[in-house]
Design an enzyme around this catalytic site. Structure first.
Site, PDB file in Angstrom:
ATOM      1  N   CYS A 111       0.831  -1.223   0.000  1.00 57.01           N
ATOM      2  CA  CYS A 111       0.000   0.000   0.000  1.00 57.01           C
ATOM      3  C   CYS A 111       0.860   1.265   0.000  1.00 57.01           C
ATOM      4  O   CYS A 111       0.906   1.995  -0.987  1.00 57.01           O
ATOM      5  CB  CYS A 111      -0.940   0.026   1.210  1.00 57.01           C
ATOM      6  SG  CYS A 111      -2.132  -1.323   1.234  1.00 57.01           S
ATOM      7  N   ARG A 112       1.545   1.554   1.136  1.00 62.25           N
ATOM      8  CA  ARG A 112       2.219   2.848   1.281  1.00 62.25           C
ATOM      9  C   ARG A 112       3.567   2.916   0.582  1.00 62.25           C
ATOM     10  O   ARG A 112       3.845   3.877  -0.150  1.00 62.25           O
ATOM     11  CB  ARG A 112       2.403   3.176   2.775  1.00 62.25           C
ATOM     12  CG  ARG A 112       1.105   3.447   3.482  1.00 62.25           C
ATOM     13  CD  ARG A 112       1.270   3.405   4.984  1.00 62.25           C
ATOM     14  NE  ARG A 112       1.554   2.052   5.465  1.00 62.25           N
ATOM     15  CZ  ARG A 112       1.834   1.724   6.708  1.00 62.25           C
ATOM     16  NH1 ARG A 112       1.891   2.684   7.629  1.00 62.25           N
ATOM     17  NH2 ARG A 112       2.055   0.464   7.051  1.00 62.25           N
ATOM     18  N   SER A 113       4.452   1.930   0.830  1.00 60.62           N
ATOM     19  CA  SER A 113       5.828   2.108   0.322  1.00 60.62           C
ATOM     20  C   SER A 113       5.947   2.025  -1.203  1.00 60.62           C
ATOM     21  O   SER A 113       6.755   2.774  -1.780  1.00 60.62           O
ATOM     22  CB  SER A 113       6.820   1.186   1.029  1.00 60.62           C
ATOM     23  OG  SER A 113       6.519  -0.167   0.841  1.00 60.62           O
ATOM     24  N   ASP A 149      -1.557   3.453   8.092  1.00 57.49           N
ATOM     25  CA  ASP A 149      -1.787   2.259   7.276  1.00 57.49           C
ATOM     26  C   ASP A 149      -3.213   2.296   6.705  1.00 57.49           C
ATOM     27  O   ASP A 149      -4.181   2.277   7.471  1.00 57.49           O
ATOM     28  CB  ASP A 149      -1.601   1.050   8.205  1.00 57.49           C
ATOM     29  CG  ASP A 149      -1.783  -0.271   7.484  1.00 57.49           C
ATOM     30  OD1 ASP A 149      -2.152  -0.265   6.294  1.00 57.49           O
ATOM     31  OD2 ASP A 149      -1.558  -1.304   8.127  1.00 57.49           O
TER      32      ASP A 149
HETATM   33  P1  4NP Z   1       1.269  -1.388   3.819  1.00 61.40           P
HETATM   34  O1  4NP Z   1      -0.214  -1.846   4.198  1.00 61.40           O
HETATM   35  O2  4NP Z   1       2.146  -1.681   5.023  1.00 61.40           O
HETATM   36  O3  4NP Z   1       1.117   0.089   3.582  1.00 61.40           O
HETATM   37  O4  4NP Z   1       1.663  -2.166   2.580  1.00 61.40           O
HETATM   38  C1  4NP Z   1      -0.515  -3.145   4.659  1.00 61.40           C
HETATM   39  C2  4NP Z   1      -0.691  -4.151   3.749  1.00 61.40           C
HETATM   40  C3  4NP Z   1      -1.040  -5.418   4.188  1.00 61.40           C
HETATM   41  C4  4NP Z   1      -1.218  -5.648   5.537  1.00 61.40           C
HETATM   42  C5  4NP Z   1      -1.032  -4.623   6.443  1.00 61.40           C
HETATM   43  C6  4NP Z   1      -0.676  -3.371   6.000  1.00 61.40           C
HETATM   44  N1  4NP Z   1      -1.591  -6.929   5.980  1.00 61.40           N
HETATM   45  O5  4NP Z   1      -1.835  -7.081   7.200  1.00 61.40           O
HETATM   46  O6  4NP Z   1      -1.712  -7.872   5.180  1.00 61.40           O
END
Ligand code: 4NP
Length: 149
Positions: free
Chosen positions: A14-16, A117
């Protein structure tokens, strides 16, 4: 030698990857490389979340080709700067550092704020994240370019 930058979040979907795409657009690619990784391995090999791909595309940035990977201690040697999204990422990555120099490479992308997040949120949350990342990356771009001269 290029300055190498790594964006880190939890899942690297999502973010990175969004942060990678945004900062890459703002920096000359003959002088900088930008990559991203996650502290967790849940989504290794997968493309970014469709909501990140969509909000990037709405802003003229293409990230659909990226593939999630997990942060490894070798990244401390490969990258000059490691920007993390939140304090959980910060403590996880710092806990893997072998030396104070490695630990010092790691900072919150937004110096005093977290990039929340958006995974369990909606499309609006991804828009908010995009705007936060864009603001943060403008500040980092200015700082990185200033440090070259
Ligand atoms: P990210 O978001 O850290 O910005 O890529 C997430 C993507 C997946 C999960 C948590 C946060 N997950 O729990 O699967």
């Amino acid at each position: 030698m290029k300055t190498s930058i790594l964006m880190v979040c939890l899942g690297n979907i999502c973010r990175s990857p969004l942060a990678e795409g945004i900062l890459k657009e703002k920096l000359p690619n003959n002088l900088f490389t930008v990559d991203s990784a996650g502290t967790a391995g849940f989504h290794i090999g997968r493309p970014p979340d469709p909501r990140s791909i969509d909000v990037a595309a709405q802003n003229g940035i293409s990230i659909g080709h990226l593939k999630a990977r997990k942060f490894t201690p070798a990244d401390f040697r490969k990258f000059d700067k490691i920007y993390v999204m939140d304090r959980q990422n910060l403590s996880q990555v710092q806990s893997l550092a072998a030396t104070p120099e490695e630990e010092n490479k790691v900072t919150l992308l937004m110096e005093s704020e977290e990039i929340p997040d958006p995974y369990y949120g909606g499309v609006e949350d991804f828009k908010t994240v995009f705007d936060l990342l864009n603001t943060a990356c403008n500040a980092r771009r200015d700082q990185l370019l200033k440090n070259l001269s």
